[in-house]
Design a protein around this motif. Sequence first.
Motif, PDB file in Angstrom:
ATOM      1  N   TYR A 245       0.848  -1.186   0.000  1.00 23.10           N
ATOM      2  CA  TYR A 245       0.000   0.000   0.000  1.00 23.10           C
ATOM      3  C   TYR A 245       0.883   1.235   0.000  1.00 23.10           C
ATOM      4  O   TYR A 245       2.061   1.204   0.377  1.00 23.10           O
TER       5      TYR A 245
ATOM      6  N   ILE B 280      -2.632  -6.274   7.273  1.00 23.86           N
ATOM      7  CA  ILE B 280      -1.947  -4.981   7.406  1.00 23.86           C
ATOM      8  C   ILE B 280      -2.304  -4.067   6.235  1.00 23.86           C
ATOM      9  O   ILE B 280      -2.569  -2.865   6.421  1.00 23.86           O
ATOM     10  N   VAL B 281      -2.325  -4.609   5.016  1.00 22.10           N
ATOM     11  CA  VAL B 281      -2.685  -3.801   3.849  1.00 22.10           C
ATOM     12  C   VAL B 281      -4.119  -3.297   3.974  1.00 22.10           C
ATOM     13  O   VAL B 281      -4.407  -2.123   3.712  1.00 22.10           O
TER      14      VAL B 281
ATOM     15  N   HIS C 100      -4.329  -0.468   6.789  1.00 24.50           N
ATOM     16  CA  HIS C 100      -3.181   0.454   6.865  1.00 24.50           C
ATOM     17  C   HIS C 100      -3.558   1.856   7.334  1.00 24.50           C
ATOM     18  O   HIS C 100      -2.752   2.539   7.961  1.00 24.50           O
TER      19      HIS C 100
ATOM     20  N   PRO D 170       4.592   3.185  10.224  1.00 25.40           N
ATOM     21  CA  PRO D 170       3.546   2.355  10.840  1.00 25.40           C
ATOM     22  C   PRO D 170       4.126   1.343  11.823  1.00 25.40           C
ATOM     23  O   PRO D 170       5.183   0.754  11.582  1.00 25.40           O
TER      24      PRO D 170
ATOM     25  N   CYS E 162       4.110  -1.883  12.761  1.00 25.86           N
ATOM     26  CA  CYS E 162       3.733  -3.227  12.329  1.00 25.86           C
ATOM     27  C   CYS E 162       4.999  -4.004  11.987  1.00 25.86           C
ATOM     28  O   CYS E 162       6.062  -3.433  11.754  1.00 25.86           O
TER      29      CYS E 162
END
Length: 877
Positions: free
Chosen positions: A557, A605-606, A609, A620, A622
């Motif tokens: 992303y 996660i995508v 986001h 981010p 993550c």
Amino acid sequence: MTNERVMQLIKEAYKRNLTELDLSWRKLTQLPQEIGTLRNLTKLNLSGNNLSQLPPEIGELKYLTELYLSVNQLTNFPLQITELKCLTTLDLSHNQLTQLPREIGKLKNLTKLSVINNQLIELPSEIIKLEKLITLNLLRNNLKRLPPEISELKKLKTINLSQNQMVQLPSEINKLENLIEFDLSYNQLTQLPFEITELKNLTLLDLSHNNLTELPPETWKLRYLTTLNLFDNPLTIPPPEIVSMGVEAIFTYLKQSKTTEHNEAKLILVGNGEVGKTCLANRLITDKFVEDKITEGIKRSKWSIPSPGSGSSSIKLNIWDFGGQEIYHATHQFFLTKRSVYLLVWNARKTKDYDNIYYWLHTIEAFGGDSPIILVMSKVNESDDDLDLKDLKSKFHIVDYLKIDSKDGRGISRLKESISEAAWNLPLMKVKWVDSWYQVRKRLEEVKENSITYNEFYEICKSEGLDDENINILDGYLNDLGVTLHFRDRIALRNIVILKPEWATGAFYKILSTKSVLQREGVLLRSELDEIWDKETYPPDIYPQLMELMNKFELSYELQDKNSYLIPELLPKSSPDFDWNDEENLYFYYSYDSFLPSGIITRFIVRMHQDIEKKENGMPLCWREGVVLKLRNSIALVEMKSDKRQIEIRIKGDNKRGALEVICYHLDHINASIKKINVSKQIPCNCSNNCPERYSYDKLLKAEKNNVEIIQCHESYESISISSLLDGYKRREERFRGLGKTDNLFEYDVFICHSSKDKPIIESLVKDLKMKNVTYWVDKEQINFGDPVTQKIEEGLKNSKYVVPCLSKNLTILGWTRAEYGSILNREFSGNSKRIVIPLKLDNCEDADIPDLLYDKKRVTYSNKTEFNEFIEFLKN
């Protein structure tokens, strides 16, 4: 002993001259003969008792029109019932009847007969005399066929034969000209009579879970059919990809001329790195040993082999050779397709490779469904065999096990035969293509470019005589088959049709193989795409579309700076340092039975986001197996525990339930995209702070619904209150269920009224509402087969705070949708209701399409994200 309370109720009914009496769920073993004194009864409910017979006096109830005897112990049909000549409704469901007597023909006024969940093996021919019958529900019996005489029941509108043992239908079925709904799901039908296509008024036909291989060609003449359920049938005509597109696509396919048989399949090679997959592919195609370098990503090639036992037919195989490096595994999943032949290649010399056989078998099963697997031991001259084949075959769809050596050719001939047999038995073999579609397919194969514009694709189709409807269906069909890649639902991808999928996948894998991105902890700079991709193969003007395609596959992303992307698969595997307070956390778990696919968290996660918490450097928070989210005034930690095959969710803050619903929505969606996987939702025991016991969330809900109050902890053996376990987890609609409704407390936030022709955009709207934790009523989810439609709609309107007509060119100004919002609109105008009508303008709506009554109403435009988000906030507040 006669229940005293029942006698009292009968006496009261007699004194008050009642016309209705409810004696359901009274634990009756016999019905008092005094029931015969209630000569004015029109409705009698005896459901949920232990009655094995009825007293003769029941025959005295000459005015009885409704009799409910479900959930009792009847083994024989009480003949006294046949004296009730005024009876219109008879419910005998959930008993132990093995037959209906011939005398049932005396009930000439019967309009509704329900014999659900009994043991009927046939229907009497005398059923012909029930000339007024409208609804016949025979769900869950042992019927193998219908008597031809059923064709005389001209007024029948609904038949439910689901969960029987039907092997065929009588050809006389075509005489049921008023039939609207016909449920034949969960039977053993192998074919349908041609005459079924003459039921011109059918709107619903459920044929799911049968053994049908094809539909009658004239099925498309059922012009009023809106619901055709064909799930779980071994269909070849129409093929499953067409079936998945819905009724219109099925009808379009059936109308076309089909003479071309095109036998094509994917042969997918998987296994760990350096086990000889590429050398094997080369040996199969060229019959020569060719050393090759390690495959990065996927290598695709074509191979044609003769079909088994046939000198004329051949099979075209598209070989997909998957690189074995771990970094590629999660991405491979998007291209592991069902109805393919899999070669799982392993080398017994490598203990690690042997240990990973189960990993690959689970991966194939999860993403390839029931595709056949050929287990291949490579380099047989250098390896020892120590494989428990019997155990593997009992758990997976392994059709053969062969030992080969690509270098000297040993075992290759036998492997080719095995591949030919496995491919020839795939469901998509011997399927006839629509002639014009096949010509388009051939034209596309002749195009040298990796991709073309949609306009170019459209013109090729037009030149072969396809109309717009056929073009749309063929476009989706080729995409579903993996022949092309075209995603019309994405603005940035609408105008590109990728003809060589390996060209796109090659672009993905080049990024995954880029060390600088790995060193930068998953951050891909837009400026380095020129170095990663060869400009001749990937021209710069195509970069935005390729990156959008990676986003579509949930591989990347765009970051906020607009100059870089995050590739979650290249994030560090271990978590960074961050503070987390474990106090007052809401815990929730996804537990995977035997296999937790890699890539679930990176895809998550995508998807999430925009809600990821930030680190001090603005990046981010993550990592490859976890993420911290900021949702609904709450903070959530979602982390994969690979060794325990689970995903753990911890939430703290003011709206834990709301945050959990959003997280579960996305995880459920990802899990649903995996074809075969066993996963359960669990919540922890609360008997102590550190109790390891967990309970199935769905089973707890079921227990509570069945009035079970206590469950035992198997660690402490304490009795735990189910309501206390569910506190903080239950959905909003579950909290409201059973409560009295007021104008300030509704079960649903919005009632969605829409045209059935707007189904795709309504499905998108529903997903958005789910994700935003907005409760909704929509006909597809709230109205089931056999439900009284008007009653269900009225209940939905009554229990919804806002009514949302979805404005489009398809919206029926007169009819259902006008009726749905009209009454609420009138009350709103008169000031008699706090419920409000809020029109939602869809993409295909012009101002001229808006009904006059709604034209001056404050409305929301669905495609305007600012307006739509404001609308969501308004609903939630």
